[in-house]
Design an enzyme around this catalytic site. Structure first.
Site, PDB file in Angstrom:
ATOM      1  N   ASN A 209       0.841  -1.199   0.000  1.00 49.30           N
ATOM      2  CA  ASN A 209       0.000   0.000   0.000  1.00 49.30           C
ATOM      3  C   ASN A 209       0.877   1.251   0.000  1.00 49.30           C
ATOM      4  O   ASN A 209       2.097   1.162   0.028  1.00 49.30           O
ATOM      5  CB  ASN A 209      -0.969  -0.019   1.190  1.00 49.30           C
ATOM      6  CG  ASN A 209      -0.240  -0.036   2.510  1.00 49.30           C
ATOM      7  OD1 ASN A 209       0.439   0.912   2.862  1.00 49.30           O
ATOM      8  ND2 ASN A 209      -0.360  -1.144   3.253  1.00 49.30           N
ATOM      9  N   ASP A 277      -4.514  -5.734   4.916  1.00 44.35           N
ATOM     10  CA  ASP A 277      -5.606  -6.503   5.517  1.00 44.35           C
ATOM     11  C   ASP A 277      -5.544  -7.980   5.139  1.00 44.35           C
ATOM     12  O   ASP A 277      -5.979  -8.830   5.894  1.00 44.35           O
ATOM     13  CB  ASP A 277      -6.948  -5.906   5.092  1.00 44.35           C
ATOM     14  CG  ASP A 277      -7.159  -4.553   5.746  1.00 44.35           C
ATOM     15  OD1 ASP A 277      -6.970  -4.472   6.978  1.00 44.35           O
ATOM     16  OD2 ASP A 277      -7.457  -3.574   5.035  1.00 44.35           O
ATOM     17  N   LYS A 337     -14.000   2.145  15.114  1.00 45.22           N
ATOM     18  CA  LYS A 337     -12.784   1.327  15.069  1.00 45.22           C
ATOM     19  C   LYS A 337     -12.143   1.231  16.455  1.00 45.22           C
ATOM     20  O   LYS A 337     -11.651   0.185  16.854  1.00 45.22           O
ATOM     21  CB  LYS A 337     -11.809   1.967  14.067  1.00 45.22           C
ATOM     22  CG  LYS A 337     -10.810   1.003  13.518  1.00 45.22           C
ATOM     23  CD  LYS A 337     -10.211   1.510  12.234  1.00 45.22           C
ATOM     24  CE  LYS A 337     -11.013   1.082  11.010  1.00 45.22           C
ATOM     25  NZ  LYS A 337     -10.420   1.497   9.766  1.00 45.22           N
TER      26      LYS A 337
HETATM   27  O1  C5P Z   1      -6.605  -0.962   8.675  1.00 48.24           O
HETATM   28  P1  C5P Z   1      -7.395  -0.394   9.800  1.00 48.24           P
HETATM   29  O2  C5P Z   1      -8.172   0.812   9.431  1.00 48.24           O
HETATM   30  O3  C5P Z   1      -8.166  -1.422  10.550  1.00 48.24           O
HETATM   31  O4  C5P Z   1      -6.259   0.169  10.792  1.00 48.24           O
HETATM   32  C1  C5P Z   1      -6.603   0.810  11.981  1.00 48.24           C
HETATM   33  C2  C5P Z   1      -5.504   0.616  12.995  1.00 48.24           C
HETATM   34  O5  C5P Z   1      -5.271  -0.765  13.178  1.00 48.24           O
HETATM   35  C3  C5P Z   1      -4.152   1.208  12.690  1.00 48.24           C
HETATM   36  O6  C5P Z   1      -3.640   1.678  13.915  1.00 48.24           O
HETATM   37  C4  C5P Z   1      -3.343   0.050  12.185  1.00 48.24           C
HETATM   38  O7  C5P Z   1      -1.968   0.208  12.473  1.00 48.24           O
HETATM   39  C5  C5P Z   1      -3.926  -1.100  12.966  1.00 48.24           C
HETATM   40  N1  C5P Z   1      -3.912  -2.388  12.271  1.00 48.24           N
HETATM   41  C6  C5P Z   1      -3.120  -3.394  12.763  1.00 48.24           C
HETATM   42  N2  C5P Z   1      -3.144  -4.637  12.166  1.00 48.24           N
HETATM   43  C7  C5P Z   1      -3.959  -4.864  11.096  1.00 48.24           C
HETATM   44  C8  C5P Z   1      -4.750  -3.835  10.591  1.00 48.24           C
HETATM   45  C9  C5P Z   1      -4.685  -2.602  11.198  1.00 48.24           C
HETATM   46  O8  C5P Z   1      -2.382  -3.178  13.729  1.00 48.24           O
HETATM   47  N3  C5P Z   1      -3.963  -6.056  10.543  1.00 48.24           N
END
Ligand code: C5P
Length: 403
Positions: A209, A277, A337
């Site tokens: 990404n 993801d 979230k």
């Molecule tokens: O991708 P997302 O919007 O869910 O990310 C939100 C938070 O979760 C961020 O702080 C990101 O670093 C964390 N995150 C994570 N592991 C993942 C997806 C996101 O630590 N697999």
């Protein structure tokens, strides 16, 4: 906090030397005194008179000037500042610094100093990208030399790319930040995730990404500057490893999770990484051949590092901070979230393409915690990092919100 700090500014020969005049002005406005060393090549771009007028000090150009009765010797001279700043730092002076060449006042000073050194590289993009310069920078970084920039943009030579010296305001900010170190987080341990994760499809292809890691790295630097023993777990970025912390390089989300768990226990966890993801279910051991049919990539979900580290366990950090990069209904999505992941604070930011947050230097964030939503004005990612670290220090000290 900058009052009384002294910078020795080494102005080497590059067209960007004119920006150093503004840098002197900005540093002095912050209460930092500046003494200048001008190289012979530098003197072709700016005059000693402009530098001395702005710094209100003598400008040093020649090693032998230091031998007079009233002057100090070169060793003393090289140690008489709190920080040495080379701006512009040409490819030539970087190469000399790496090699330990001391053939004029500037390079002798750099070799003799026991003080921290910061460089603001400025050169043509090809020179910046040349293997020799890359190698020189890598060695200097390893020795603890701090760097600011270079930036990407149009160059005096008509080309476009990385190599343009950072703007004086950005350099002044980096210097101000350097002097702002405190010990409010001394004795605390912090883990910060940063950058993207890359998920291999086969040995040559991957899913990734656009995260640059700039925000996460800035947070790690700010926490370290507040005195925290900091571990930065980062996916691949083009950023230099920050000084004064442990940096763990990872590729995939699985590796990032393991590295963060290995770094526990900690008082503070900040998950600023843009974790992929999904990953492919079965990574091919050999390069997938193009043979007429398109491969069917089955994706599986990656572990959620933030949710894992937020969940109750004997090792749970006292403060877990997540990020929410959103492109619409930013606050609502981020609040949801926060609840879903179980972190204490969530920093919401709008990453719609028009905001240029991804890869850009600025960020507009909203900090959501139990008390509600705090809207921060648009500021540099460096400032967001500093303000977040200050807020964390206040929180752990039992105080209210910072600033
Ligand atoms: O991708 P997302 O919007 O869910 O990310 C939100 C938070 O979760 C961020 O702080 C990101 O670093 C964390 N995150 C994570 N592991 C993942 C997806 C996101 O630590 N697999």
């Amino acid at each position: 906090m900058n009052q009384g700090k002294r910078v020795l500014l080494i102005v080497a020969g590059g067209i960007a030397a004119y920006k150093s005049l503004e840098l002197i002005r900005l540093l002095r406005a912050r209460g930092i005194s500046v003494r200048c060393v001008l190289t012979r090549a530098g003197a072709r771009f700016v005059t000693p008179l402009s530098l001395s007028s702005l710094s209100e000090d003598k400008v040093y150009e020649d090693l032998f000037e230091l031998t007079g009765e009233s002057e100090m010797g070169h060793i003393e001279f090289s140690r008489d500042a709190d920080l040495l700043v080379v701006a512009p730092a040409t490819a030539d002076i970087l190469a000399k610094m790496r090699a330990g060449i001391a053939d004029d006042l500037a390079t002798t000073t750099l070799l003799a100093t026991d003080k921290p050194v910061m460089v603001a590289p400025a050169m043509n993009v090809r020179m910046w990208e040349h293997a020799a310069t890359r190698e020189n920078m890598a060695v200097l970084r390893e020795r603890g030399v701090l760097e600011v920039g270079p930036d990407e943009g149009d160059m005096a030579c008509g080309e476009y790319g990385f190599g343009r010296m950072s703007e004086p305001a950005a350099i002044a900010e980096a210097i101000g930040f350097f002097f702002q170190t405190s010990d409010r987080l001394k004795g605390r341990r912090a883990i910060v995730t940063s950058g993207p994760t890359v998920e291999a499809i086969d040995p040559v292809r991957y899913i990734a990404n656009r995260s640059s890691g700039r925000q996460g790295h800035a947070i790690a630097r700010a926490l370290a500057a507040e005195g925290a023993e900091t571990v930065l777990v980062t996916g691949p970025t083009t950023l230099p490893d920050p000084a004064n912390m442990t940096v763990v390089h990872v590729n995939s989300a699985d590796e990032m999770l393991k590295a963060t768990q290995d770094a526990l226990p900690a008082d503070i966890v900040v998950c600023a990484a843009a974790v992929a993801d999904w990953r492919v279910d079965r990574r091919a051991d050999r390069k997938i051949k193009k043979n007429g049919s398109t491969p069917d990539l089955k994706l599986v979900e990656n572990p959620d590092i933030l949710a894992t580290l937020s969940s109750a366990s004997p090792n749970r950090a006292r403060l877990v901070v997540g990020f929410a990069a959103e492109t619409g209904d930013v606050i609502d999505q981020a609040a949801a979230k926060r609840a879903k992941k179980g972190c204490d604070w969530i920093v919401a930011n709008d990453v719609s393409p028009e905001t240029e947050t991804f890869g850009g230097g600025d960020n507009t964030v909203h900090v959501i915690d139990d008390a509600g939503v705090e809207d921060w004005p648009t500021m540099s990612k460096e400032r967001v990092g500093a303000r977040l670290a200050a807020r964390i220090a206040d929180h752990l000290a039992g105080g209210g919100a910072a600033e």
